[in-house]
Design a protein around this motif. Sequence first.
Motif, PDB file in Angstrom:
ATOM      1  N   VAL A   1      94.345 -29.909   8.418  1.00  0.00           N
ATOM      2  CA  VAL A   1      94.484 -31.081   8.489  1.00  0.00           C
ATOM      3  C   VAL A   1      95.683 -31.334   9.489  1.00  0.00           C
ATOM      4  O   VAL A   1      95.647 -32.215  10.551  1.00  0.00           O
ATOM      5  CB  VAL A   1      94.988 -31.812   7.261  1.00  0.00           C
ATOM      6  N   ALA A   2      96.540 -30.599   9.655  1.00  0.00           N
ATOM      7  CA  ALA A   2      97.710 -30.730  10.307  1.00  0.00           C
ATOM      8  C   ALA A   2      97.273 -30.428  11.960  1.00  0.00           C
ATOM      9  O   ALA A   2      97.594 -31.260  12.861  1.00  0.00           O
ATOM     10  CB  ALA A   2      98.919 -29.713  10.223  1.00  0.00           C
ATOM     11  N   LYS A   3      96.573 -29.620  12.102  1.00  0.00           N
ATOM     12  CA  LYS A   3      95.973 -29.227  13.594  1.00  0.00           C
ATOM     13  C   LYS A   3      95.093 -30.563  13.976  1.00  0.00           C
ATOM     14  O   LYS A   3      94.871 -30.993  14.961  1.00  0.00           O
ATOM     15  CB  LYS A   3      95.260 -28.019  13.735  1.00  0.00           C
ATOM     16  N   ALA A   4      94.399 -30.892  12.948  1.00  0.00           N
ATOM     17  CA  ALA A   4      93.272 -31.805  13.343  1.00  0.00           C
ATOM     18  C   ALA A   4      94.067 -33.391  13.553  1.00  0.00           C
ATOM     19  O   ALA A   4      93.543 -34.124  14.685  1.00  0.00           O
ATOM     20  CB  ALA A   4      92.233 -32.263  12.209  1.00  0.00           C
ATOM     21  N   ILE A   5      95.059 -33.525  13.099  1.00  0.00           N
ATOM     22  CA  ILE A   5      95.761 -35.060  13.543  1.00  0.00           C
ATOM     23  C   ILE A   5      97.049 -34.595  14.243  1.00  0.00           C
ATOM     24  O   ILE A   5      97.670 -35.677  14.636  1.00  0.00           O
ATOM     25  CB  ILE A   5      96.136 -35.753  12.284  1.00  0.00           C
TER      26      ILE A   5
ATOM     27  N   MET B   1      96.776 -42.733   8.380  1.00  0.00           N
ATOM     28  CA  MET B   1      95.943 -43.105   7.221  1.00  0.00           C
ATOM     29  C   MET B   1      94.562 -43.233   7.514  1.00  0.00           C
ATOM     30  O   MET B   1      93.728 -42.736   6.901  1.00  0.00           O
ATOM     31  CB  MET B   1      96.422 -44.185   6.249  1.00  0.00           C
ATOM     32  N   GLN B   2      94.519 -44.030   8.659  1.00  0.00           N
ATOM     33  CA  GLN B   2      92.853 -44.271   8.852  1.00  0.00           C
ATOM     34  C   GLN B   2      92.319 -42.916   9.396  1.00  0.00           C
ATOM     35  O   GLN B   2      91.147 -42.528   9.233  1.00  0.00           O
ATOM     36  CB  GLN B   2      93.096 -45.097  10.043  1.00  0.00           C
ATOM     37  N   ARG B   3      93.029 -42.140  10.104  1.00  0.00           N
ATOM     38  CA  ARG B   3      92.724 -40.925  10.754  1.00  0.00           C
ATOM     39  C   ARG B   3      92.230 -39.953   9.586  1.00  0.00           C
ATOM     40  O   ARG B   3      91.307 -39.019   9.564  1.00  0.00           O
ATOM     41  CB  ARG B   3      93.408 -40.181  11.685  1.00  0.00           C
ATOM     42  N   LEU B   4      93.224 -39.933   8.593  1.00  0.00           N
ATOM     43  CA  LEU B   4      92.861 -39.138   7.331  1.00  0.00           C
ATOM     44  C   LEU B   4      91.650 -39.516   6.688  1.00  0.00           C
ATOM     45  O   LEU B   4      90.927 -38.570   6.279  1.00  0.00           O
ATOM     46  CB  LEU B   4      93.930 -39.072   6.350  1.00  0.00           C
ATOM     47  N   CYS B   5      91.447 -40.610   6.547  1.00  0.00           N
ATOM     48  CA  CYS B   5      90.119 -41.270   5.716  1.00  0.00           C
ATOM     49  C   CYS B   5      88.922 -40.650   6.569  1.00  0.00           C
ATOM     50  O   CYS B   5      87.895 -40.392   6.013  1.00  0.00           O
ATOM     51  CB  CYS B   5      90.194 -42.751   5.809  1.00  0.00           C
ATOM     52  N   ARG B   6      88.871 -40.769   7.817  1.00  0.00           N
ATOM     53  CA  ARG B   6      87.880 -40.512   8.761  1.00  0.00           C
ATOM     54  C   ARG B   6      87.809 -38.914   8.481  1.00  0.00           C
ATOM     55  O   ARG B   6      86.484 -38.103   8.246  1.00  0.00           O
ATOM     56  CB  ARG B   6      87.952 -40.781  10.250  1.00  0.00           C
ATOM     57  N   LEU B   7      88.848 -38.280   8.701  1.00  0.00           N
ATOM     58  CA  LEU B   7      88.816 -36.761   8.436  1.00  0.00           C
ATOM     59  C   LEU B   7      88.324 -36.293   6.844  1.00  0.00           C
ATOM     60  O   LEU B   7      87.399 -35.230   6.789  1.00  0.00           O
ATOM     61  CB  LEU B   7      90.089 -36.013   8.780  1.00  0.00           C
ATOM     62  N   TYR B   8      88.681 -36.970   6.211  1.00  0.00           N
ATOM     63  CA  TYR B   8      88.316 -36.803   4.513  1.00  0.00           C
ATOM     64  C   TYR B   8      86.954 -37.322   4.138  1.00  0.00           C
ATOM     65  O   TYR B   8      86.506 -37.184   3.224  1.00  0.00           O
ATOM     66  CB  TYR B   8      89.367 -37.068   3.825  1.00  0.00           C
ATOM     67  N   LYS B   9      86.421 -38.213   5.126  1.00  0.00           N
ATOM     68  CA  LYS B   9      85.107 -39.048   4.751  1.00  0.00           C
ATOM     69  C   LYS B   9      85.238 -39.675   3.510  1.00  0.00           C
ATOM     70  O   LYS B   9      84.642 -39.672   2.637  1.00  0.00           O
ATOM     71  CB  LYS B   9      83.967 -38.015   4.798  1.00  0.00           C
ATOM     72  N   ALA B  10      86.402 -40.451   3.561  1.00  0.00           N
ATOM     73  CA  ALA B  10      86.709 -41.316   2.279  1.00  0.00           C
ATOM     74  C   ALA B  10      87.266 -42.679   2.780  1.00  0.00           C
ATOM     75  O   ALA B  10      87.923 -42.712   3.700  1.00  0.00           O
ATOM     76  CB  ALA B  10      87.610 -40.605   1.116  1.00  0.00           C
ATOM     77  N   SER B  11      87.224 -43.466   1.503  1.00  0.00           N
ATOM     78  CA  SER B  11      87.789 -44.807   2.084  1.00  0.00           C
ATOM     79  C   SER B  11      89.232 -44.783   1.978  1.00  0.00           C
ATOM     80  O   SER B  11      89.633 -44.183   1.007  1.00  0.00           O
ATOM     81  CB  SER B  11      87.137 -46.106   1.414  1.00  0.00           C
ATOM     82  N   ILE B  12      90.020 -45.796   2.623  1.00  0.00           N
ATOM     83  CA  ILE B  12      91.450 -45.940   2.442  1.00  0.00           C
ATOM     84  C   ILE B  12      91.800 -46.333   0.924  1.00  0.00           C
ATOM     85  O   ILE B  12      92.802 -45.793   0.373  1.00  0.00           O
ATOM     86  CB  ILE B  12      92.049 -46.949   3.344  1.00  0.00           C
TER      87      ILE B  12
END
Length: 66
Positions: free
Chosen positions: A19-23, A45-56
């Motif tokens: 995750v750290a590398k991705a964002i 937060m929005q970037r994490l949601c896309r990465l995790y494939k989950a809604s905010i």
Amino acid sequence: MIVSLKAARVNANLTQNDVAKAIGVDKSTIISWEKGRTAPTLSVMQRLCRLYKASIDDIFLPNQST
């Protein structure tokens, strides 16, 4: 938020390093967010949601019990 953020990462089969590398942040930042010491910005937060494939809502809103 603490459990949901970590759970979302684990459910996405990602490590804190992944995750750290991705964002583009340090692993210590991910740890800090997951432990509730600090919080990511809305754009992160929005970037994490896309990465995790989950809604905010699924990640960042507390569970409501009825």
